[in-house]
Scaffold this motif. Structure first.
Motif, PDB file in Angstrom:
ATOM      1  N   LEU A 137      10.680   7.845  -1.455  1.00 35.35           N
ATOM      2  CA  LEU A 137      10.033   7.378  -2.677  1.00 35.35           C
ATOM      3  C   LEU A 137       8.855   6.459  -2.350  1.00 35.35           C
ATOM      4  O   LEU A 137       7.779   6.569  -2.949  1.00 35.35           O
ATOM      5  CB  LEU A 137      11.034   6.646  -3.560  1.00 35.35           C
ATOM      6  CG  LEU A 137      12.099   7.494  -4.267  1.00 35.35           C
ATOM      7  CD1 LEU A 137      13.094   6.599  -4.982  1.00 35.35           C
ATOM      8  CD2 LEU A 137      11.458   8.462  -5.255  1.00 35.35           C
ATOM      9  N   GLU A 138       9.045   5.577  -1.390  1.00 30.88           N
ATOM     10  CA  GLU A 138       7.971   4.672  -0.996  1.00 30.88           C
ATOM     11  C   GLU A 138       6.770   5.446  -0.462  1.00 30.88           C
ATOM     12  O   GLU A 138       5.619   5.138  -0.786  1.00 30.88           O
ATOM     13  CB  GLU A 138       8.485   3.684   0.062  1.00 30.88           C
ATOM     14  CG  GLU A 138       7.465   2.650   0.471  1.00 30.88           C
ATOM     15  CD  GLU A 138       8.024   1.648   1.475  1.00 30.88           C
ATOM     16  OE1 GLU A 138       7.211   0.884   2.045  1.00 30.88           O
ATOM     17  OE2 GLU A 138       9.255   1.638   1.689  1.00 30.88           O
ATOM     18  N   GLN A 139       7.050   6.471   0.341  1.00 33.62           N
ATOM     19  CA  GLN A 139       5.966   7.282   0.886  1.00 33.62           C
ATOM     20  C   GLN A 139       5.214   8.009  -0.226  1.00 33.62           C
ATOM     21  O   GLN A 139       3.977   8.078  -0.220  1.00 33.62           O
ATOM     22  CB  GLN A 139       6.508   8.291   1.887  1.00 33.62           C
ATOM     23  CG  GLN A 139       5.430   9.190   2.496  1.00 33.62           C
ATOM     24  CD  GLN A 139       6.007  10.207   3.453  1.00 33.62           C
ATOM     25  OE1 GLN A 139       7.185  10.168   3.804  1.00 33.62           O
ATOM     26  NE2 GLN A 139       5.176  11.139   3.893  1.00 33.62           N
ATOM     27  N   ARG A 140       5.957   8.538  -1.212  1.00 39.41           N
ATOM     28  CA  ARG A 140       5.306   9.256  -2.309  1.00 39.41           C
ATOM     29  C   ARG A 140       4.424   8.314  -3.134  1.00 39.41           C
ATOM     30  O   ARG A 140       3.360   8.705  -3.607  1.00 39.41           O
ATOM     31  CB  ARG A 140       6.358   9.929  -3.193  1.00 39.41           C
ATOM     32  CG  ARG A 140       7.104  11.083  -2.552  1.00 39.41           C
ATOM     33  CD  ARG A 140       6.231  12.320  -2.375  1.00 39.41           C
ATOM     34  NE  ARG A 140       6.083  13.084  -3.578  1.00 39.41           N
ATOM     35  CZ  ARG A 140       6.766  14.187  -3.859  1.00 39.41           C
ATOM     36  NH1 ARG A 140       7.675  14.654  -3.026  1.00 39.41           N
ATOM     37  NH2 ARG A 140       6.529  14.853  -4.986  1.00 39.41           N
ATOM     38  N   VAL A 141       4.879   7.070  -3.319  1.00 44.80           N
ATOM     39  CA  VAL A 141       4.069   6.100  -4.051  1.00 44.80           C
ATOM     40  C   VAL A 141       2.778   5.817  -3.286  1.00 44.80           C
ATOM     41  O   VAL A 141       1.687   5.756  -3.875  1.00 44.80           O
ATOM     42  CB  VAL A 141       4.850   4.800  -4.295  1.00 44.80           C
ATOM     43  CG1 VAL A 141       3.934   3.723  -4.874  1.00 44.80           C
ATOM     44  CG2 VAL A 141       6.018   5.045  -5.243  1.00 44.80           C
ATOM     45  N   GLU A 142       2.875   5.643  -1.968  1.00 42.26           N
ATOM     46  CA  GLU A 142       1.679   5.403  -1.158  1.00 42.26           C
ATOM     47  C   GLU A 142       0.700   6.568  -1.267  1.00 42.26           C
ATOM     48  O   GLU A 142      -0.516   6.363  -1.391  1.00 42.26           O
ATOM     49  CB  GLU A 142       2.081   5.187   0.299  1.00 42.26           C
ATOM     50  CG  GLU A 142       2.825   3.885   0.557  1.00 42.26           C
ATOM     51  CD  GLU A 142       3.269   3.751   1.996  1.00 42.26           C
ATOM     52  OE1 GLU A 142       3.000   4.688   2.794  1.00 42.26           O
ATOM     53  OE2 GLU A 142       3.880   2.720   2.336  1.00 42.26           O
ATOM     54  N   GLU A 143       1.227   7.796  -1.239  1.00 42.80           N
ATOM     55  CA  GLU A 143       0.366   8.977  -1.354  1.00 42.80           C
ATOM     56  C   GLU A 143      -0.271   9.058  -2.738  1.00 42.80           C
ATOM     57  O   GLU A 143      -1.447   9.416  -2.882  1.00 42.80           O
ATOM     58  CB  GLU A 143       1.185  10.231  -1.048  1.00 42.80           C
ATOM     59  CG  GLU A 143       1.638  10.312   0.409  1.00 42.80           C
ATOM     60  CD  GLU A 143       2.722  11.348   0.643  1.00 42.80           C
ATOM     61  OE1 GLU A 143       3.025  11.629   1.816  1.00 42.80           O
ATOM     62  OE2 GLU A 143       3.284  11.867  -0.353  1.00 42.80           O
ATOM     63  N   ALA A 144       0.514   8.695  -3.777  1.00 47.31           N
ATOM     64  CA  ALA A 144      -0.033   8.684  -5.141  1.00 47.31           C
ATOM     65  C   ALA A 144      -1.137   7.641  -5.268  1.00 47.31           C
ATOM     66  O   ALA A 144      -2.166   7.888  -5.915  1.00 47.31           O
ATOM     67  CB  ALA A 144       1.087   8.413  -6.148  1.00 47.31           C
ATOM     68  N   CYS A 145      -0.942   6.493  -4.653  1.00 53.36           N
ATOM     69  CA  CYS A 145      -1.964   5.447  -4.693  1.00 53.36           C
ATOM     70  C   CYS A 145      -3.264   5.923  -4.058  1.00 53.36           C
ATOM     71  O   CYS A 145      -4.364   5.636  -4.567  1.00 53.36           O
ATOM     72  CB  CYS A 145      -1.469   4.197  -3.974  1.00 53.36           C
ATOM     73  SG  CYS A 145      -0.214   3.267  -4.864  1.00 53.36           S
ATOM     74  N   LYS A 146      -3.179   6.648  -2.955  1.00 47.51           N
ATOM     75  CA  LYS A 146      -4.382   7.156  -2.285  1.00 47.51           C
ATOM     76  C   LYS A 146      -5.123   8.125  -3.204  1.00 47.51           C
ATOM     77  O   LYS A 146      -6.355   8.077  -3.303  1.00 47.51           O
ATOM     78  CB  LYS A 146      -3.998   7.841  -0.980  1.00 47.51           C
ATOM     79  CG  LYS A 146      -3.511   6.891   0.104  1.00 47.51           C
ATOM     80  CD  LYS A 146      -3.089   7.652   1.356  1.00 47.51           C
ATOM     81  CE  LYS A 146      -2.569   6.697   2.421  1.00 47.51           C
ATOM     82  NZ  LYS A 146      -2.098   7.423   3.640  1.00 47.51           N
ATOM     83  N   LEU A 147      -4.378   8.993  -3.876  1.00 49.13           N
ATOM     84  CA  LEU A 147      -5.009   9.942  -4.792  1.00 49.13           C
ATOM     85  C   LEU A 147      -5.682   9.216  -5.953  1.00 49.13           C
ATOM     86  O   LEU A 147      -6.811   9.544  -6.348  1.00 49.13           O
ATOM     87  CB  LEU A 147      -3.962  10.928  -5.313  1.00 49.13           C
ATOM     88  CG  LEU A 147      -3.447  11.954  -4.297  1.00 49.13           C
ATOM     89  CD1 LEU A 147      -2.193  12.648  -4.826  1.00 49.13           C
ATOM     90  CD2 LEU A 147      -4.530  12.979  -3.989  1.00 49.13           C
ATOM     91  N   ILE A 148      -4.999   8.206  -6.497  1.00 47.24           N
ATOM     92  CA  ILE A 148      -5.561   7.442  -7.617  1.00 47.24           C
ATOM     93  C   ILE A 148      -6.811   6.694  -7.172  1.00 47.24           C
ATOM     94  O   ILE A 148      -7.825   6.643  -7.888  1.00 47.24           O
ATOM     95  CB  ILE A 148      -4.494   6.486  -8.180  1.00 47.24           C
ATOM     96  CG1 ILE A 148      -3.397   7.288  -8.909  1.00 47.24           C
ATOM     97  CG2 ILE A 148      -5.123   5.462  -9.125  1.00 47.24           C
ATOM     98  CD1 ILE A 148      -2.173   6.472  -9.283  1.00 47.24           C
ATOM     99  N   THR A 149      -6.772   6.110  -6.000  1.00 46.66           N
ATOM    100  CA  THR A 149      -7.930   5.375  -5.482  1.00 46.66           C
ATOM    101  C   THR A 149      -9.136   6.285  -5.318  1.00 46.66           C
ATOM    102  O   THR A 149     -10.287   5.873  -5.520  1.00 46.66           O
ATOM    103  CB  THR A 149      -7.577   4.722  -4.136  1.00 46.66           C
ATOM    104  OG1 THR A 149      -6.486   3.820  -4.320  1.00 46.66           O
ATOM    105  CG2 THR A 149      -8.759   3.943  -3.575  1.00 46.66           C
ATOM    106  N   LEU A 150      -8.896   7.547  -4.979  1.00 45.98           N
ATOM    107  CA  LEU A 150      -9.982   8.515  -4.818  1.00 45.98           C
ATOM    108  C   LEU A 150     -10.459   9.082  -6.151  1.00 45.98           C
ATOM    109  O   LEU A 150     -11.392   9.890  -6.187  1.00 45.98           O
ATOM    110  CB  LEU A 150      -9.508   9.663  -3.912  1.00 45.98           C
ATOM    111  CG  LEU A 150      -9.297   9.302  -2.436  1.00 45.98           C
ATOM    112  CD1 LEU A 150      -8.604  10.451  -1.704  1.00 45.98           C
ATOM    113  CD2 LEU A 150     -10.616   8.962  -1.772  1.00 45.98           C
TER     114      LEU A 150
END
Length: 285
Positions: free
Chosen positions: A211-224
């Protein structure tokens, strides 16, 4: 993950097969649903990824494009009047309908985690699904399990439990959905509810590190700037893992908070209330 007898038994209150439809009747109903000219309606956009469209067969107004369901004494729509075999089939069940719809779910489409009926009158009702066209990647998820609803079998769903639906690969999934008030006729139809072992796949529990990894990946997508992709990266976990109710909405909010977008974070906290129950919870799927 293999099903267990106890787990499968517990699911019966949420989802179960209740009957098998005559193959000739099914073929005629399917043919009518696929060939009658219709303008499918996109509704409840907040609850879906896109690709979920409906039309009404019974509703309060007789207009098939009136698809936002509610308590009523329903009348046949003009669409149903063009589907004589389907109308006879619905009459033959002898049920007290609240609303009846056709629902189309495109490939790579999702109905997000939600519950229904929260804003309706406090009376007992159930939802019946008759899959007309489906595929092995189309499934309903409830109670931490994925259930493939085979075409030609009539299914009972209790949508006050949290659930969602997906069609991963296609082709399109077409269901007839019957919202019915509880009475003796419905009890007779649902008396022999069952789940076969092959119907159910229990989902593995989500690992906190995952779950933590998925949140980090979601944050990267949102930042982009790929907000929708980031949100769906988390929302789709509902169809892959058993996750505590509402946790994915909280994680989306946390992802937005981590990049300083508090307004969007609050929007997803509000969405959790709307989709999972609250003053303005709405009905769908």
């Amino acid at each position: 993950m293999a099903t267990t007898t106890a787990g499968q038994s517990g699911l019966l209150n949420q989802i179960a097969c209740i009957d098998t439809i005559d193959s000739d009747v099914l073929e005629h109903v399917r043919h009518e649903a696929l060939t009658v000219p219709a303008n499918w309606v996109v509704e409840y956009g907040r609850y879906q990824s896109g690709g979920w469209r409906t039309l009404s067969l019974f509703n309060s107004s007789g207009d098939p494009c009136d698809v936002r369901i509610g308590d009523c004494d329903p009348v046949p729509t003009t669409l149903l009047r063009q589907m004589p075999i389907t109308e006879r089939f619905l009459d033959s069940l002898g049920l007290r309908y609240m609303w009846v719809r056709l629902a189309w779910l495109e490939p790579n489409s999702f109905l997000w985690e939600h519950r229904d009926y929260a804003e309706l009158e406090d009376v007992e009702r159930h939802r019946l699904h008759l899959p007309l066209v489906t595929n092995s990647s189309a499934a309903l998820v409830t109670g931490g399990a994925r259930i493939c609803l085979d075409a030609g079998r009539l299914w009972r769903l209790t949508p006050t439990n949290v659930h969602g639906a997906c069609n991963l690969l296609g082709p399109g999934r077409l269901h007839m959905i019957m919202d019915c008030y509880s009475d003796e006729a419905l009890s007779r139809v649902t008396d022999n509810a069952y789940l076969a072992p092959d119907d159910v796949t229990f989902l593995p529990e989500a690992d906190p590190a995952e779950l933590e990894q998925r949140v980090e990946e979601a944050c990267k997508l949102i930042t982009l700037g790929y907000d929708r992709a980031g949100e769906q990266h988390l929302l789709r976990m509902f169809y892959e893992r058993s996750v505590p109710e509402g946790r994915l909405y909280e994680l989306i909010a946390a992802a937005y908070e981590s990049v300083g977008r508090d307004v969007d974070a609050q929007r997803w906290i509000d969405s959790k209330t709307i989709l999972l129950g609250g003053e303005r919870a709405e009905v769908m799927q």
